[in-house]
Design a protein around this motif. Structure first.
Motif, PDB file in Angstrom:
ATOM      1  N   UNK A  54      26.648 -66.382  58.686  1.00 18.07           N
ATOM      2  CA  UNK A  54      26.062 -67.236  59.710  1.00 18.07           C
ATOM      3  C   UNK A  54      26.514 -66.903  61.114  1.00 18.07           C
ATOM      4  N   UNK A  55      27.505 -66.023  61.277  1.00 14.95           N
ATOM      5  CA  UNK A  55      27.975 -65.609  62.587  1.00 14.95           C
ATOM      6  C   UNK A  55      27.162 -64.425  63.113  1.00 14.95           C
ATOM      7  N   UNK A  56      27.019 -64.374  64.436  1.00 11.80           N
ATOM      8  CA  UNK A  56      26.366 -63.255  65.098  1.00 11.80           C
ATOM      9  C   UNK A  56      27.463 -62.404  65.727  1.00 11.80           C
ATOM     10  N   UNK A  57      27.847 -61.327  65.050  1.00  9.11           N
ATOM     11  CA  UNK A  57      28.916 -60.449  65.545  1.00  9.11           C
ATOM     12  C   UNK A  57      28.322 -59.355  66.416  1.00  9.11           C
ATOM     13  N   UNK A  58      29.040 -58.993  67.455  1.00 12.76           N
ATOM     14  CA  UNK A  58      28.613 -57.932  68.360  1.00 12.76           C
ATOM     15  C   UNK A  58      29.729 -56.910  68.505  1.00 12.76           C
ATOM     16  N   UNK A  59      29.356 -55.726  68.952  1.00  7.20           N
ATOM     17  CA  UNK A  59      30.346 -54.655  69.159  1.00  7.20           C
ATOM     18  C   UNK A  59      29.731 -53.588  70.048  1.00  7.20           C
ATOM     19  N   UNK A  60      30.589 -52.937  70.802  1.00  3.56           N
ATOM     20  CA  UNK A  60      30.189 -51.801  71.630  1.00  3.56           C
ATOM     21  C   UNK A  60      30.779 -50.536  71.030  1.00  3.56           C
ATOM     22  N   UNK A  61      30.032 -49.442  71.097  1.00  5.32           N
ATOM     23  CA  UNK A  61      30.507 -48.179  70.552  1.00  5.32           C
ATOM     24  C   UNK A  61      29.733 -47.021  71.125  1.00  5.32           C
ATOM     25  N   UNK A  62      29.841 -45.907  70.457  1.00  6.60           N
ATOM     26  CA  UNK A  62      29.152 -44.692  70.884  1.00  6.60           C
ATOM     27  C   UNK A  62      28.414 -44.105  69.691  1.00  6.60           C
ATOM     28  N   UNK A  63      27.344 -43.404  69.954  1.00  7.12           N
ATOM     29  CA  UNK A  63      26.628 -42.733  68.878  1.00  7.12           C
ATOM     30  C   UNK A  63      27.548 -41.711  68.228  1.00  7.12           C
ATOM     31  N   UNK A  64      27.627 -41.767  66.932  1.00  2.00           N
ATOM     32  CA  UNK A  64      28.556 -40.928  66.182  1.00  2.00           C
ATOM     33  C   UNK A  64      29.717 -41.716  65.619  1.00  2.00           C
ATOM     34  N   UNK A  65      29.957 -42.937  66.141  1.00  2.51           N
ATOM     35  CA  UNK A  65      31.033 -43.784  65.615  1.00  2.51           C
ATOM     36  C   UNK A  65      30.601 -44.441  64.309  1.00  2.51           C
ATOM     37  N   UNK A  66      31.585 -44.763  63.471  1.00  2.00           N
ATOM     38  CA  UNK A  66      31.372 -45.591  62.286  1.00  2.00           C
ATOM     39  C   UNK A  66      31.845 -46.999  62.619  1.00  2.00           C
ATOM     40  N   UNK A  67      30.962 -47.983  62.498  1.00  2.00           N
ATOM     41  CA  UNK A  67      31.284 -49.372  62.804  1.00  2.00           C
ATOM     42  C   UNK A  67      31.352 -50.157  61.500  1.00  2.00           C
ATOM     43  N   UNK A  68      32.458 -50.889  61.312  1.00  3.31           N
ATOM     44  CA  UNK A  68      32.704 -51.600  60.048  1.00  3.31           C
ATOM     45  C   UNK A  68      32.930 -53.090  60.310  1.00  3.31           C
TER      46      UNK A  68
END
Length: 266
Positions: A54-68
């Motif tokens: 139910x949470x809306x999580x956000x994150x900033x990164x770069x193309x090529x990163x693995x986001x977990x």
């Protein structure tokens, strides 16, 4: 009159039995009350950012990163994972992929949803989704069925041009569940949910004599894996209806009683 009384008793029993069934179906987890949704993502399974359903999580990164990210899912739930990647104004064609793994880090198949999508050149964003199978309370060791515990989300780009590598992107992730209930119930349950560090925590709790903490997140009422489900209620209702049908059939077909012993015409 006898049949009327039987039908009245049947309606009363059904009304009493249907009550626990409705109360047993728990609603989907709601967003946390603190209102502080995560604003970052981990870079591996061990550093995955915990989010609640139910949470809306956000994150900033770069193309090529693995986001977990990681989230809890319990028996009878069918999680739906959605992700939106906001791309820079100028970029080439990119293919993004959303993967979900269980507590044993086994990749879980999606029932349906756009798990992999390609963003055309200059597209502002790309949206992905994965609807998992219903979480089971128990499974054979060789099976790949989803089980209660922690689930991991991995979001990454799988195909892009060399010029786009390292461009900044913003990601949004949300997990919701539909409670399937007894329709997907199975006999048996896990000794412990598939949560990281559960074996270590349980060993320490056994020494201290305290109640084990299964996870830093999860259901407030604990994990619901067990033998009970609302299918037992409906099984009982079916048995009662079958018994009443047998009684009603016998009452209608037994006739007016034993025949008279007096010969006709006497």
């Amino acid at each position: 009159m006898r049949i009327t009384r039987v039908l009245g008793a049947t309606l009363l029993v059904l009304g009493l039995a249907a009550g626990p069934a409705a109360a047993d179906s728990s609603p989907s987890p709601s967003p946390s009350d603190d209102g502080k949704a995560p604003t970052r993502a981990g870079t591996s399974f061990r550093t995955a950012t915990e989010i609640e359903q139910g949470q809306q999580a956000t994150a900033s990164g770069s193309t090529g990163d693995y986001l977990y990210w990681s989230f809890p899912a319990d028996t009878g739930q069918r999680p739906t994972v959605k992700a939106t990647v906001k791309l820079p104004e100028t970029h080439g064609s990119q293919t993004w992929q959303l993967d979900v793994y269980d507590g044993l880090r086994r990749r879980q198949a999606c029932q349906y949803g756009a798990q992999t999508r390609t963003a055309a050149q200059g597209a502002p964003s790309v949206e992905l989704a994965c609807v998992l199978r219903t979480v089971r309370g128990w499974s054979e060791p060789w099976a790949n069925d989803p089980l209660p515990g922690t689930y991991y989300i991995r979001l990454t780009v799988v195909n892009l041009g060399a010029a786009d590598l390292g461009l900044p992107v913003n990601a949004e992730v949300r997990v919701d569940s539909k409670d399937i209930g007894g329709a997907a119930a199975v006999d048996g349950s896990l000794a412990e949910p598939l949560v990281p560090g559960i074996a270590v925590k349980s060993a320490e709790d056994d020494k201290d004599g305290s109640k084990p903490v299964l996870s830093s997140f999860g259901s407030d009422d604990g994990w619901s894996s067990g033998w009970w489900s609302d299918r037992w209620v409906w099984t009982g209702i079916g048995a009662i209806l079958a018994a009443l049908a047998g009684i009603g059939g016998y009452t209608l077909t037994r006739g007016s009683g034993r025949p008279s012993r007096v010969p006709p015409g006497v």
